[in-house]
Enzyme design. Structure first.
Site, short mmCIF file in Angstrom:
data_model
loop_
_atom_site.label_atom_id
_atom_site.label_comp_id
_atom_site.label_asym_id
_atom_site.label_seq_id
_atom_site.Cartn_x
_atom_site.Cartn_y
_atom_site.Cartn_z
N LYS A 206 0.84 -1.20 0.00
CA LYS A 206 0.00 0.00 0.00
C LYS A 206 0.88 1.26 0.00
CE LYS A 206 -3.53 2.50 2.58
NZ LYS A 206 -4.57 2.48 3.62
N GLU A 212 10.62 -4.87 4.39
CA GLU A 212 10.69 -6.28 4.03
C GLU A 212 10.31 -6.49 2.56
OE1 GLU A 212 8.94 -4.93 6.46
OE2 GLU A 212 9.04 -6.08 8.34
N GLY A 267 -4.96 -1.70 5.00
CA GLY A 267 -4.21 -2.87 4.54
C GLY A 267 -4.90 -4.18 4.88
N ARG A 268 -5.42 -4.27 6.12
CA ARG A 268 -6.04 -5.51 6.55
C ARG A 268 -7.46 -5.69 6.01
NH1 ARG A 268 -4.57 -2.02 10.33
NH2 ARG A 268 -6.18 -0.90 11.51
N GLU A 353 -4.86 -5.93 14.83
CA GLU A 353 -4.27 -4.68 14.37
C GLU A 353 -5.34 -3.58 14.34
OE1 GLU A 353 -2.37 -3.77 10.27
OE2 GLU A 353 -0.67 -4.34 11.53
N HIS A 384 -6.34 -32.33 18.98
CA HIS A 384 -5.22 -33.19 19.39
C HIS A 384 -4.03 -32.35 19.84
CE1 HIS A 384 -7.23 -36.76 17.71
NE2 HIS A 384 -7.71 -35.87 16.83
N LYS A 512 9.72 -0.44 13.77
CA LYS A 512 10.33 -0.15 12.45
C LYS A 512 11.38 0.95 12.61
CE LYS A 512 6.12 -1.10 9.77
NZ LYS A 512 5.10 -0.51 8.86
O1 LIG Z 1 1.05 -2.78 2.27
P1 LIG Z 1 2.18 -2.12 2.98
O2 LIG Z 1 2.13 -0.64 2.95
O3 LIG Z 1 3.50 -2.69 2.54
O4 LIG Z 1 2.00 -2.49 4.55
C1 LIG Z 1 2.06 -3.84 4.90
C2 LIG Z 1 1.49 -4.02 6.29
O5 LIG Z 1 2.25 -3.29 7.26
C3 LIG Z 1 1.35 -2.66 8.18
O6 LIG Z 1 1.31 -1.30 7.87
C4 LIG Z 1 1.77 -2.85 9.61
O7 LIG Z 1 3.10 -3.06 9.72
C5 LIG Z 1 0.01 -3.31 7.95
O8 LIG Z 1 -1.04 -2.52 8.39
C6 LIG Z 1 0.06 -3.49 6.46
O9 LIG Z 1 -0.92 -4.41 6.03
#
Ligand SMILES: O=P(O)(O)OC[C@H]1O[C@](O)(CO)[C@@H](O)[C@@H]1O
Length: 554
Positions: A206, A212, A267-268, A353, A384, A512
């Site tokens: 987003k 990462e 995002g979620r 979140e 189990h 972060k």
């Molecule tokens: O889609 P992006 O901006 O890479 O963010 C990835 C994820 O990191 C977050 O911002 C939290 O670390 C989430 O809310 C989001 O889904």
């Protein structure tokens, strides 16, 4: 701004709790033979049996009164109208617009967002058709056989969950891969499996700033260029999904290959948007639209059904009852179908979140619990693993049991065993087994009295452990759309009751921020900065283990 403790019914519910907490669900079922059919609601291909909860008609009445006092009906309308309810980021919250199949205008800053929503949806559909039909060819004119989605959090969990859940609907040629971890091994494992000529990379972010994702994306691009040689080939094998056109262009992806979405999509809550491109590529446009239709069905139910017959509101308010009155610190998601095994992880981000907050909209620290710890596993495996605690432990942990009425395979007998376990677990949680029942069972086995008395306490089940049973007629795109929308709106309901902002996520920023400095320290880019002794020791440990003695770095 209505703090929970200021609501008149908050206190009434505490009195009701004190008066009813000793009730056993067995009694409630004995007193009311119609309980099961009364505590039952259906929406589309989804059925909810909420009768095995520690609630009475009076409980529900008070919970719905609390919801109205908290302003839930109005807040629901505000969200659907596109009002900027995400106050700390000054944004609307409009994942419902992404599946607004009636196409009724939804305004944000004076603009109807539907034309651009539909434009992106069309582009996604056209692109998916090109790739799936084989019209889209790689740099050696071969069709695409592997799709690698590089993203994390909401840019990973939703598409991964949906592609896993709907595997039987997936295109036979399309192999889907999801890379989120920056550890290097997850990406390496995928790159060892795929061929650059036939692989499409989706860089999903987003913000297009997530460390990462960009790290994995850069490595993937280097790997690709090492094979392809020609930068021009990137355009045939890399597309981006983001709200950040500039960052996409800076990364080196042609923005003509970018599928956009907007800041009013959390995002979620984004799998319905271009973030769902992997879903569209795997399942095809028709199934993706079916998924949107299923969600839209629940949106219409949510905004129109009376609170008392409103599935998301019932789940949300019954959850509040356990969290805020029974002190239930956790909530389990237990799907029974193996293809749904990613569902708990998806709901973990969605719920925790969104509502893992301790400050109300007007900045006051809450004086009550908010989001529970969400966890889970396929229920049959949980039986189990951790169901011992659920049946005989000291915690009362509400559990959502999720199953499909229709079998998923033609293997004879398997589905009946699965469903028998789902129904049996819900019954066992509710009724338990009394000492007398245990005694009678052991006596019938001819056990001597002394040994029976020894064992009775260990073999007794208190029962009275709540569960919701969500039944899907079948697991298909439409019902999966409905199921996810159900949990999105349940999360919204609870956020309103707690008067918190369910749509920002400042809590992820500090880690972060600190990681940026520590990374520079670990790589030797800067000297070790002042830290607590533990962090400083850890950084030095790594530096000493990885310094170059010949260069005098140690
Ligand atoms: O889609 P992006 O901006 O890479 O963010 C990835 C994820 O990191 C977050 O911002 C939290 O670390 C989430 O809310 C989001 O889904």
């Amino acid at each position: 701004m209505k703090h929970l403790e200021d609501l008149p019914t908050w206190r009434e519910l505490w009195k009701h709790f004190d008066a009813t907490k000793g009730q056993h669900m067995r009694e409630l079922f004995e007193q009311d033979p119609q309980r099961a059919e009364r505590y039952w609601v259906e929406v589309g291909g989804m059925k909810l049996d909420y009768s095995k909860n520690r609630i009475t008609d009076e409980t529900l009445e008070l919970l719905m009164k609390l919801a109205r006092e908290a302003g839930l009906p109005e807040r629901m309308k505000q969200m659907f109208r596109g009002e900027k309810i995400n106050t700390t980021e000054n944004r609307a919250v409009l994942h419902v617009a992404l599946r607004n199949r009636t196409n009724a205008p939804i305004m944000v800053d004076g603009e109807d967002v539907m034309p651009k929503v539909n434009h992106v949806l069309r582009r996604m559909g056209e692109f998916a058709h090109e790739v799936r039909s084989g019209d889209w060819l790689g740099y050696t004119n071969q069709v695409i056989t592997d799709v690698v989605n590089i993203g994390i959090g909401g840019s990973d969990l939703g598409p991964l969950m949906m592609c896993t859940a709907l595997k039987p609907f997936g295109h036979p040629r399309m192999n889907m891969h999801f890379v989120s971890n920056v550890d290097g091994s997850q990406l390496r494992d995928v790159l060892e499996k795929v061929h650059p000529e036939t692989t499409l990379f989706i860089i999903a972010s987003k913000t297009f700033t997530t460390q990462e994702t960009l790290t994995n994306a850069l490595t993937a691009r280097e790997w690709f260029l090492k094979h392809a040689g020609d930068k021009a080939a990137v355009a045939k094998h890399f597309v981006a999904v983001s709200t950040n056109k500039k960052a996409v262009a800076d990364f080196g992806i042609d923005t003509a290959n970018m599928f956009e979405f907007w800041d009013w999509v959390g995002g979620r809550y984004s799998l319905w948007s271009a973030i769902g491109l992997p879903i569209m590529l795997y399942l095809g446009e028709e199934n993706f639209i079916e998924m949107l239709n299923g969600a839209h069905l629940v949106d219409q139910h949510f905004i129109n059904a009376p609170l008392e017959q409103n599935m998301p509101v019932l789940l949300g308010m019954i959850g509040v009852w356990y969290i805020n009155y029974y002190g239930g610190g956790s909530h389990i998601i237990a799907p029974y179908d193996q293809h749904l095994h990613r569902l708990p992880k998806f709901i973990q981000q969605l719920d925790m979140e969104s509502n893992g907050k301790q400050v109300t909209l007007d900045g006051k620290t809450v004086e009550h619990e908010t989001a529970p710890i969400i966890w889970g596993e396929t229920g049959i495996n949980g039986q189990h693993a951790f169901f011992q605690l659920l049946h005989q432990g000291t915690h009362i942990t509400p559990i959502d049991l999720i199953a499909s009425l229709e079998k998923r395979s033609n293997l004879p007998g398997h589905h009946e065993i699965l469903l028998a376990n789902v129904f049996a677990q819900a019954e066992a949680f509710m009724r338990g087994k009394t000492p007398d029942e245990v005694r009678a069972e052991l006596q019938a086995q001819g056990m001597d009295e002394a040994r029976i008395e020894e064992l009775v306490p260990h073999k007794t089940f208190s029962g009275n452990r709540p569960s919701n049973l969500i039944l899907l007629n079948k697991i298909n795109p439409r019902n999966m759309g409905s199921l996810i929308a159900l949990y999105e709106h349940k999360t919204f309901v609870q956020g309103v009751i707690w008067d918190i902002n369910s749509f920002d996520q400042w809590g992820v920023e500090l880690g972060k921020q600190l990681a940026k400095t520590i990374l520079a320290e670990l790589t030797g880019e800067i000297e070790v900065q002042p830290h607590d002794s533990s962090t400083a020791h850890l950084i030095k440990l790594y530096r000493n283990a990885n310094c170059d003695k010949d260069k005098g770095e140690c």
